[in-house]
Motif scaffolding. Structure first.
Motif, PDB file in Angstrom:
ATOM      1  N   ASP A   1       0.831  -1.214   0.000  1.00 35.15           N
ATOM      2  CA  ASP A   1       0.000   0.000   0.000  1.00 35.15           C
ATOM      3  C   ASP A   1       0.859   1.255   0.000  1.00 35.15           C
ATOM      4  O   ASP A   1       0.467   2.300  -0.534  1.00 35.15           O
ATOM      5  CB  ASP A   1      -0.968   0.007   1.177  1.00 35.15           C
ATOM      6  CG  ASP A   1      -0.280  -0.095   2.526  1.00 35.15           C
ATOM      7  OD1 ASP A   1       0.923  -0.421   2.569  1.00 35.15           O
ATOM      8  OD2 ASP A   1      -0.948   0.151   3.546  1.00 35.15           O
TER       9      ASP A   1
ATOM     10  N   TYR B   1     -12.844   0.931 -12.480  1.00 37.04           N
ATOM     11  CA  TYR B   1     -11.796   1.517 -11.655  1.00 37.04           C
ATOM     12  C   TYR B   1     -11.012   2.613 -12.361  1.00 37.04           C
ATOM     13  O   TYR B   1      -9.992   3.084 -11.837  1.00 37.04           O
ATOM     14  CB  TYR B   1     -10.851   0.417 -11.156  1.00 37.04           C
ATOM     15  CG  TYR B   1     -11.534  -0.557 -10.230  1.00 37.04           C
ATOM     16  CD1 TYR B   1     -12.289  -0.100  -9.147  1.00 37.04           C
ATOM     17  CD2 TYR B   1     -11.465  -1.933 -10.447  1.00 37.04           C
ATOM     18  CE1 TYR B   1     -12.929  -0.988  -8.297  1.00 37.04           C
ATOM     19  CE2 TYR B   1     -12.100  -2.830  -9.602  1.00 37.04           C
ATOM     20  CZ  TYR B   1     -12.842  -2.349  -8.531  1.00 37.04           C
ATOM     21  OH  TYR B   1     -13.487  -3.230  -7.693  1.00 37.04           O
TER      22      TYR B   1
ATOM     23  N   ASN C   1      -4.813   1.496  -4.729  1.00 35.30           N
ATOM     24  CA  ASN C   1      -5.024   0.923  -3.399  1.00 35.30           C
ATOM     25  C   ASN C   1      -6.507   0.800  -3.066  1.00 35.30           C
ATOM     26  O   ASN C   1      -6.945  -0.183  -2.461  1.00 35.30           O
ATOM     27  CB  ASN C   1      -4.320   1.761  -2.337  1.00 35.30           C
ATOM     28  CG  ASN C   1      -2.823   1.512  -2.286  1.00 35.30           C
ATOM     29  OD1 ASN C   1      -2.339   0.462  -2.706  1.00 35.30           O
ATOM     30  ND2 ASN C   1      -2.075   2.478  -1.780  1.00 35.30           N
ATOM     31  N   ASP C   2      -7.301   1.805  -3.452  1.00 30.97           N
ATOM     32  CA  ASP C   2      -8.741   1.758  -3.178  1.00 30.97           C
ATOM     33  C   ASP C   2      -9.418   0.669  -4.000  1.00 30.97           C
ATOM     34  O   ASP C   2     -10.325  -0.022  -3.513  1.00 30.97           O
ATOM     35  CB  ASP C   2      -9.382   3.111  -3.481  1.00 30.97           C
ATOM     36  CG  ASP C   2      -8.930   4.207  -2.540  1.00 30.97           C
ATOM     37  OD1 ASP C   2      -8.411   3.879  -1.455  1.00 30.97           O
ATOM     38  OD2 ASP C   2      -9.074   5.394  -2.891  1.00 30.97           O
TER      39      ASP C   2
ATOM     40  N   ALA D   1      -8.013  -2.080  -5.042  1.00 29.44           N
ATOM     41  CA  ALA D   1      -7.631  -3.358  -4.438  1.00 29.44           C
ATOM     42  C   ALA D   1      -8.462  -3.639  -3.192  1.00 29.44           C
ATOM     43  O   ALA D   1      -8.891  -4.781  -2.962  1.00 29.44           O
ATOM     44  CB  ALA D   1      -6.144  -3.341  -4.095  1.00 29.44           C
ATOM     45  N   GLU D   2      -8.711  -2.614  -2.396  1.00 28.11           N
ATOM     46  CA  GLU D   2      -9.524  -2.790  -1.192  1.00 28.11           C
ATOM     47  C   GLU D   2     -10.952  -3.193  -1.555  1.00 28.11           C
ATOM     48  O   GLU D   2     -11.548  -4.072  -0.911  1.00 28.11           O
ATOM     49  CB  GLU D   2      -9.531  -1.495  -0.376  1.00 28.11           C
ATOM     50  CG  GLU D   2     -10.280  -1.607   0.933  1.00 28.11           C
ATOM     51  CD  GLU D   2     -10.206  -0.339   1.759  1.00 28.11           C
ATOM     52  OE1 GLU D   2     -10.825  -0.301   2.843  1.00 28.11           O
ATOM     53  OE2 GLU D   2      -9.543   0.624   1.332  1.00 28.11           O
ATOM     54  N   THR D   3     -11.505  -2.555  -2.595  1.00 21.56           N
ATOM     55  CA  THR D   3     -12.850  -2.917  -3.047  1.00 21.56           C
ATOM     56  C   THR D   3     -12.904  -4.380  -3.488  1.00 21.56           C
ATOM     57  O   THR D   3     -13.892  -5.083  -3.251  1.00 21.56           O
ATOM     58  CB  THR D   3     -13.280  -2.006  -4.221  1.00 21.56           C
ATOM     59  OG1 THR D   3     -13.272  -0.648  -3.776  1.00 21.56           O
ATOM     60  CG2 THR D   3     -14.667  -2.374  -4.722  1.00 21.56           C
ATOM     61  N   GLU D   4     -11.850  -4.835  -4.131  1.00 19.61           N
ATOM     62  CA  GLU D   4     -11.778  -6.223  -4.585  1.00 19.61           C
ATOM     63  C   GLU D   4     -11.349  -7.181  -3.478  1.00 19.61           C
ATOM     64  O   GLU D   4     -11.252  -8.392  -3.702  1.00 19.61           O
ATOM     65  CB  GLU D   4     -10.793  -6.341  -5.750  1.00 19.61           C
ATOM     66  CG  GLU D   4     -11.229  -5.632  -7.023  1.00 19.61           C
ATOM     67  CD  GLU D   4     -12.360  -6.362  -7.717  1.00 19.61           C
ATOM     68  OE1 GLU D   4     -12.360  -7.616  -7.720  1.00 19.61           O
ATOM     69  OE2 GLU D   4     -13.250  -5.670  -8.255  1.00 19.61           O
ATOM     70  N   ASN D   5     -11.081  -6.624  -2.276  1.00 20.78           N
ATOM     71  CA  ASN D   5     -10.607  -7.413  -1.137  1.00 20.78           C
ATOM     72  C   ASN D   5      -9.333  -8.172  -1.495  1.00 20.78           C
ATOM     73  O   ASN D   5      -9.178  -9.364  -1.214  1.00 20.78           O
ATOM     74  CB  ASN D   5     -11.692  -8.389  -0.661  1.00 20.78           C
ATOM     75  CG  ASN D   5     -11.389  -8.938   0.736  1.00 20.78           C
ATOM     76  OD1 ASN D   5     -10.731  -8.282   1.550  1.00 20.78           O
ATOM     77  ND2 ASN D   5     -11.858 -10.151   1.007  1.00 20.78           N
ATOM     78  N   MET D   6      -8.410  -7.431  -2.143  1.00 21.13           N
ATOM     79  CA  MET D   6      -7.167  -8.023  -2.604  1.00 21.13           C
ATOM     80  C   MET D   6      -5.968  -7.245  -2.083  1.00 21.13           C
ATOM     81  O   MET D   6      -6.071  -6.044  -1.788  1.00 21.13           O
ATOM     82  CB  MET D   6      -7.110  -8.039  -4.139  1.00 21.13           C
ATOM     83  CG  MET D   6      -8.102  -8.955  -4.818  1.00 21.13           C
ATOM     84  SD  MET D   6      -7.933  -8.876  -6.627  1.00 21.13           S
ATOM     85  CE  MET D   6      -6.308  -9.624  -6.848  1.00 21.13           C
ATOM     86  N   ASP D   7      -4.847  -7.908  -1.992  1.00 21.02           N
ATOM     87  CA  ASP D   7      -3.575  -7.242  -1.760  1.00 21.02           C
ATOM     88  C   ASP D   7      -3.282  -6.336  -2.966  1.00 21.02           C
ATOM     89  O   ASP D   7      -3.494  -6.746  -4.114  1.00 21.02           O
ATOM     90  CB  ASP D   7      -2.488  -8.302  -1.624  1.00 21.02           C
ATOM     91  CG  ASP D   7      -1.103  -7.702  -1.557  1.00 21.02           C
ATOM     92  OD1 ASP D   7      -0.648  -7.388  -0.448  1.00 21.02           O
ATOM     93  OD2 ASP D   7      -0.479  -7.546  -2.636  1.00 21.02           O
TER      94      ASP D   7
END
Length: 527
Positions: free
Chosen positions: A336, A353, A359-360, A362-368
């Motif tokens: 991040d 996207y 980073n946002d 990735a967070e929405t996708e629940n991914m690193d």
């Protein structure tokens, strides 16, 4: 009788001299007269009282050549006042693409431009045939071109991470000479990108000497615009001193963490001033934003690019190989933090996207974030665009005020483009509205000189860049009280405000800020 008469304008001629009021008469695509009052008749009259009349803007750093075949009108440039583009930048041009490395040459273009440029191999194999081909296109702005070192290197060596053999170096020098004879302005280097990143100083000096022998210039995207900025400028100056070549440092800036790198341009600008005092000619171009933009895959380790696109994609799809690439990228840094400030500007497979921070997303996708980065590159086949907020406003203003700084958009968009940096639509109105009128960083006359007279002089564009009798009637008319960019990072295609007319070769190609459909641009060949 004039073909067109511009009356009652506030004229800024492109030299940096103070504005004055007068009329401009145009005949046969040329400026036929400039006087306080012209009484001759005209086929068409534009009463521009209260408006500013300047030479058409010259985009000194354009990638418009990559879309000439699919978007020859370049209306997004005309609608911000640009009448001439300087293309072939950052080491990439649309020719030469060799039969031996055709797939690699085409992939280099689709990496930058998903729609690609390789529609017909016959038009791209050598620079001379390419120049003849684009002269048949209905161009909006005029176009002048550099030949790209990366493109030449791919044509000869592919993406190999090594020094050229003596025979390969001679082939590259021949390509430079052929391009210069065909009318290229010079050679552009892209040392931040593969395969230019693999080049050593001796190779660059040899190729620049060829361009210089024809009177050409060199532009370059330096190896590093972050913590190694000073060292990168030092490399540029070594090439200049070894060859004497006239040079432009592309989109000069420093990008990175404020506490570590912001302020470094104070030193690099002093270095540039010093070498000019020695008798050399080094210039700068700049876009007026604190965010940069490039393809997202540049954040992969440089050594990976030598594998070729097919192998890179295979490794991105292999969990074990991903872990190796991740370790090379992160070097102990948290994902991040590594991707902090990076936005997705254009993705074909994840359009939801576009204009979202990585980073946002990735967070929405629940991914690193690193895994999401790998996924989006894999799905987009390396063609994802990105924007990065890592530039300081004080540095932008300091660079803009240097007397050798020109304005260039560095903008790239293409048909069906899902999103891009707003500089593709707003660069020139932003300088005039935000940095001249609102911030008073430049005077209006100095800003116009940076957009017109200076690039015309530097690139030896005969007939361009000044309002003088006998010059080409490439003219921009705007309201200095209202001109402003409206494109932003979520609405990147928004048209600017305050632009009234744009003329190319005496033809009105923009009226009330809207493209008229007339295409009157020409290919400008050097020498």
């Amino acid at each position: 009788m004039f073909d067109l008469l511009i009356r009652n304008g506030r004229i800024i001629d492109g030299t940096g001299s103070p504005a004055y009021h007068g009329d401009i008469g145009i005949r046969d695509g040329k400026i036929a007269a400039i006087r306080r009052k012209l009484n001759e008749d005209a086929m068409k009259i534009l009463n521009v009282e209260g408006l500013t009349v300047t030479p058409g803007f010259i985009d000194s750093h354009s990638h418009g050549d990559l879309v000439m075949e699919s978007m020859p009108h370049s209306r997004h440039k005309l609608e911000q006042g640009v009448t001439t583009e300087i293309g072939g930048m950052c080491g990439f041009s649309a020719a030469p693409i060799s039969t031996a490395h055709f797939d690699a040459g085409c992939k280099a273009m689709t990496n930058l431009l998903p729609n690609g440029v390789c529609t017909d191999l016959a038009h791209h194999q050598n620079f001379q045939d390419y120049m003849q081909h684009i002269k048949t296109l209905a161009l909006g702005p005029n176009m002048a071109l550099f030949v790209g070192h990366n493109t030449i290197r791919i044509a000869v060596m592919g993406y190999d991470d090594r020094e050229p053999t003596s025979d390969e170096l001679e082939q590259m020098k021949d390509h430079v000479a052929q391009a210069m004879e065909a009318g290229a302005l010079g050679i552009s280097l892209g040392l931040f990108y593969a395969p230019g990143v693999y080049s050593k100083l001796d190779e660059l000096i040899e190729l620049c000497q060829v361009a210089h022998s024809y009177g050409g210039a060199m532009t370059l995207h330096m190896r590093n615009e972050g913590a190694m900025l000073v060292e990168s400028v030092e490399e540029v100056l070594k090439i200049v001193r070894a060859t004497g070549i006239k040079t432009v440092i592309s989109h000069h800036k420093v990008s990175g963490k404020p506490e570590k790198v912001w302020g470094l341009p104070q030193k690099t600008l002093a270095m540039i001033d010093a070498i000019n005092d020695e008798g050399y000619d080094v210039f700068i171009d700049q876009y007026p934003y604190t965010a940069s933009s490039t393809v997202l895959n540049v954040y992969l380790p440089k050594s990976i690019h030598a594998l070729g696109f097919t192998e890179i994609l295979r490794r991105l799809g292999d969990p074990g190989e991903r872990r190796k690439i991740r370790d090379m990228m992160m070097s102990g840094e948290a994902p991040d933090e590594f991707f902090q400030g990076i936005m997705i500007s254009s993705s074909r497979t994840y359009p939801q996207y576009n204009a979202v921070m990585l980073n946002d997303a990735a967070e929405t996708e629940n991914m690193d974030p690193c895994d999401f980065f790998f996924d989006i590159l894999l799905q987009d086949e390396m063609g994802t665009g990105s924007i990065s907020w890592r530039i300081g406003e004080e540095d932008v203003q300091r660079i803009m005020q240097n007397p050798r700084t020109m304005i260039g958009s560095d903008g790239l968009m293409y048909p069906d483009c899902p999103g891009c940096h707003p500089r593709a639509f707003g660069t020139f109105p932003r300088v005039l509205g935000h940095y001249v009128r609102e911030m008073k960083v430049l005077t209006l006359e100095e800003a116009i000189r940076k957009m017109t007279g200076m690039p015309s002089m530097l690139y030896e564009l005969d007939g361009k860049g000044l309002l003088r009798v006998g010059m080409d009637a490439d003219i921009t008319v705007f309201n200095q009280e209202t001109i402003i960019d409206r494109a932003d990072f979520k609405h990147s295609f928004s048209r600017a405000e305050g632009l009234h007319y744009v003329l190319v070769g005496g033809e009105v190609v923009v009226e009330d800020a809207v493209f008229t459909g007339i295409t009157n641009g020409k290919v400008l060949a050097a020498r």
